[in-house]
Design an enzyme around this catalytic site. Structure first.
Site, PDB file in Angstrom:
ATOM      1  N   TYR A   1      38.685  43.393  40.020  1.00 53.59           N
ATOM      2  CA  TYR A   1      38.898  44.794  39.618  1.00 53.59           C
ATOM      3  C   TYR A   1      40.111  45.379  40.339  1.00 53.59           C
ATOM      4  O   TYR A   1      40.979  45.991  39.718  1.00 53.59           O
ATOM      5  CB  TYR A   1      37.640  45.601  39.937  1.00 53.59           C
ATOM      6  CG  TYR A   1      37.727  47.075  39.567  1.00 53.59           C
ATOM      7  CD1 TYR A   1      37.639  47.481  38.248  1.00 53.59           C
ATOM      8  CD2 TYR A   1      37.889  48.051  40.557  1.00 53.59           C
ATOM      9  CE1 TYR A   1      37.706  48.827  37.904  1.00 53.59           C
ATOM     10  CE2 TYR A   1      37.959  49.387  40.227  1.00 53.59           C
ATOM     11  CZ  TYR A   1      37.873  49.777  38.911  1.00 53.59           C
ATOM     12  OH  TYR A   1      37.942  51.099  38.576  1.00 53.59           O
TER      13      TYR A   1
ATOM     14  N   SER B 155      42.966  53.445  39.739  1.00 55.52           N
ATOM     15  CA  SER B 155      41.895  53.608  40.722  1.00 55.52           C
ATOM     16  C   SER B 155      42.466  53.539  42.123  1.00 55.52           C
ATOM     17  O   SER B 155      43.497  52.877  42.364  1.00 55.52           O
ATOM     18  CB  SER B 155      40.835  52.517  40.547  1.00 55.52           C
ATOM     19  OG  SER B 155      39.920  52.521  41.629  1.00 55.52           O
TER      20      SER B 155
END
Length: 699
Positions: A590, A577
């Protein structure tokens, strides 16, 4: 119409379906072809040929002429449609007898078939065309039923034919398909008027009828009679293949050994061209490979041309015992390598001894069929359909050997005859006409999180570019739904929890059993949790670390072991990501997990380069539309972090990238394909698929 019942073949004629076709003889012939091809005991994929003859109006003269409609070159009767057939003037085809120059003229005659074309949309006529055209019947089946080839391959085939059918069947000795064989069929019929069919020595069966239905019944009845005859012989003999020599392992043990062995076999079979594998351990296979007669029969090879063209002239029989410890790959490889070298030398000798001055160059000398007594049978070919079909054809050959041995004794084609078929210039021309392979053909990809969203888009893209794919996810319903979008022989699935080592092992076992191994691993399984530091729990932290980081580690560890056994290199792709590079709010757990994925990939790339295993990262950002992650609390968390509503998120993410583009799952899939299908000398890289986020630029 009374439904017929048969013991050894399937009666599939549906009068309701047939009646809808009316008197359209071509459609009825196609219908008959399809239901014949649906029973592998009658003929296998691509095997056999069917035809019908109709009266049509000649477009040049308006005269009524007879036209023969026949399966075209390279077709399959089980899936035959109008687009796959050729339409030829029957009279013109028969007039070729006037210019035929004998056996040396066979190849030229195939070119002359084009001068007989009636339907300009015709598929290229096959080599079997004159076999049908020189016979007078309206509907004709040329089939390769196991029972009939058993009769045809028995050492006293002509005598057995007479014993089963009396004077109602003709018999023609082995001859390579071509115009002269058509003349031999015509002569056989003229010499034996009133027969219902002809047995072709070492080859197959011709049957016919005035209507499509009569032809269908005739074919089934002839096959049924041969099957009953063989069954009675087996009952009389009391055993087949000389009885059982060894016992099979239990089913789960067979699967375990096959899965461990598959990558090693795949690597050895791929010494010239990378191959896809298939494994089967059906009762029919086990009866043969565990028998006393295996050692005698296997080297003889197959009889029917359709069989050995797909299975090679003979299989490789492994000398590994059922108690063999396969846990040490290097030791197993030491035992397997000499057997493969010997097989390749034998094939090269076969080529050198049989070749002609104009023969094509020697093809891949590796085995297609590999037998492991007590365990099962492996096959390897250029794609899953081809290797599955090769396995099915060898099973047909097993049935043929079983029947012929019960009748008297099995005979195979002489090596020179087999070579002349395998390296026939017309066969070579057919191979040269095959379409170019796709970029990822011969590759196997395992994709985690493929039940939907980005993972499914990646699997779709890899499959569209020619790869076989194993879809994995924790929800089986998603996988079943996803599998429905693929054609046969493209994909398989495994329920897999990437936080569980055993679950990952089972997924790789499935990949090995289904396709022979794995070449591409894409870790797309994931979840997202967006919370401020004070709200982030230990459970949140551990879940993200287990799925994203530990899952990637375990996938790499187990997948690399398979790739090293194959010795073919490979690709590992981490779907990370932008958040692994950019410090955003409310994202500590995250973002840290994604950063760990990215750096682990760099470390793996550095370590695995020597194995030609490339490791790269694709960084999505803002994949809202179609992404499973955005269906949960993550969307609400990110909307809250940016002070907007969930509905405003797509536009928000599009506006903030340099290209002002919405990013879709398909865009991430394209990034993966670039890594595995185009950038074949790149490793340790990060590809951002985010529309351009300046703060996420890697360099």
């Amino acid at each position: 119409m009374q439904v017929k019942t048969y013991k050894h073949v399937d009666y599939l004629w549906d009068e309701a379906k047939a009646s809808k076709l009316g008197d359209n003889q071509v459609e009825l012939f196609l219908y008959r072809s399809n239901i014949l091809g649906a029973d592998l005991r009658i003929t296998n994929f691509g095997g056999g040929n069917t035809s019908c003859k109709t009266i049509e109006k000649d477009p040049l003269t308006n005269d009524e002429v007879e036209v023969m409609w026949i399966k075209g070159s390279g077709g399959d009767i089980g899936t035959l449609t109008k687009a796959g057939i050729a339409g030829l003037y029957t009279e013109r085809l028969r007039n070729l007898k006037n210019v035929y120059g004998g056996l040396e003229d066979e190849d030229r005659m195939v070119g002359l078939f084009n001068h007989c074309i009636y339907d300009l949309d015709s598929k290229a006529p096959s080599i079997d065309t004159p076999l049908h055209g020189l016979l007078p019947f309206k509907h004709i089946d040329h089939l390769h039923p196991d029972a009939l080839i058993a009769v045809a391959a028995a050492k006293d085939s002509e005598k057995v034919t007479k014993e089963i059918w009396g004077d109602t069947m003709g018999w023609v000795p082995w001859q390579r398909p071509g115009f002269d064989l058509g003349l031999q069929l015509e002569k056989c019929l003229n010499d034996n008027p009133g027969i219902r069919g002809i047995v072709l020595g070492s080859h197959g069966l011709f049957t016919w009828g005035d209507t499509s239905y009569e032809c269908y019944l005739n074919s089934l009845e002839v096959i049924e009679m041969a099957s009953e005859f063989i069954e009675n012989k087996i009952t009389e003999n009391g055993s087949v293949f000389g009885g059982q020599k060894i016992e099979s392992l239990e089913a789960d043990q067979r699967k375990d050994k096959a899965a461990k062995l598959m990558p090693l076999l795949r690597g050895l079979c791929s010494s010239e061209n990378q191959m896809i594998g298939h494994f089967t351990d059906t009762d029919v296979v086990l009866e043969y490979i565990n028998s006393n007669d295996l050692e005698r029969l296997a080297p003889m090879g197959t009889s029917c041309p359709d069989h050995f063209l797909r299975t090679k002239i003979q299989p490789l029989v492994l000398t590994l015992g059922t108690a063999e410890d396969l846990s040490d790959s290097s030791k197993v490889l030491e035992k397997l390598t000499p057997a493969f070298e010997e097989y390749r030398k034998g094939y090269a000798s076969y080529y050198e001894n049989c070749k002609h001055d104009n023969s094509p160059g020697m093809r891949d000398p590796n085995p297609v069929i590999i037998i492991y007594p007590g365990v099962g049978m492996f096959s390897f070919a250029k794609n899953k359909q081809t290797t599955r079909v090769a396995s099915e054809f060898y099973i047909n050959a097993i049935n043929v050997m079983r029947g012929a041995e019960a009748i008297s004794a099995y005979t195979s084609l002489p090596r020179q005859e087999a070579f002349d078929i395998e390296y026939w210039l017309l066969e070579e021309a057919k191979l040269q006409r095959m379409p170019k392979e796709q970029p990822l053909s011969r590759k196997v990809a395992l994709v985690t999180g493929a039940g939907g969203g980005i993972g499914k888009a990646i699997a779709d893209k890899l499959a569209a570019e020619g790869a076989n794919v194993i879809l994995t996810d924790i929800v089986e319903d998603r996988l079943v739904e996803g599998m429905a979008t693929y054609k046969r022989d493209v994909a398989s699935y495994a329920v897999c929890d990437v936080t569980n080592t055993e679950s990952i092992a089972n997924a790789f076992k499935k990949a090995c059993l289904e396709f022979g191994g794995v070449d591409i691993i894409v870790h797309s399984a994931g979840l997202a949790i967006s919370k401020p530091l004070e709200e982030t729990t230990d459970k949140d932290w551990e879940l993200l670390q287990n799925v994203l980081v530990k899952g990637q580690f375990d996938l790499a560890k187990q997948g690399v072991a398979v790739m090293r056994d194959q010795g073919l290199g490979g690709n590992f792709i981490s779907i990370a990501s932008k958040n692994g590079l950019v410090s955003g709010p409310n994202n500590v757990a995250y973002g840290t997990s994604k950063a760990a994925q990215q750096h682990m990939s760099r470390l793996l790339a550095a370590e695995l380069g020597k194995d030609k295993i490339r490791v790269n990262v694709v960084n999505p950002d803002g994949v809202i539309v179609g992404s499973k992650i955005w269906e949960g609390d993550w969307a609400e968390g990110r909307a809250k972090a940016y002070g907007i509503t969930v509905d405003e998120l797509p536009a928000h993410y599009a506006k903030r990238n340099l290209l002002n583009e919405i990013i879709y799952p398909e865009d991430i899939a394209n990034g993966v394909f670039a890594c595995v299908g185009i950038l074949d000398k790149s490793t340790g890289n990060i590809i951002n698929v985010d529309g351009g986020m300046a703060n996420a630029f890697v360099r």
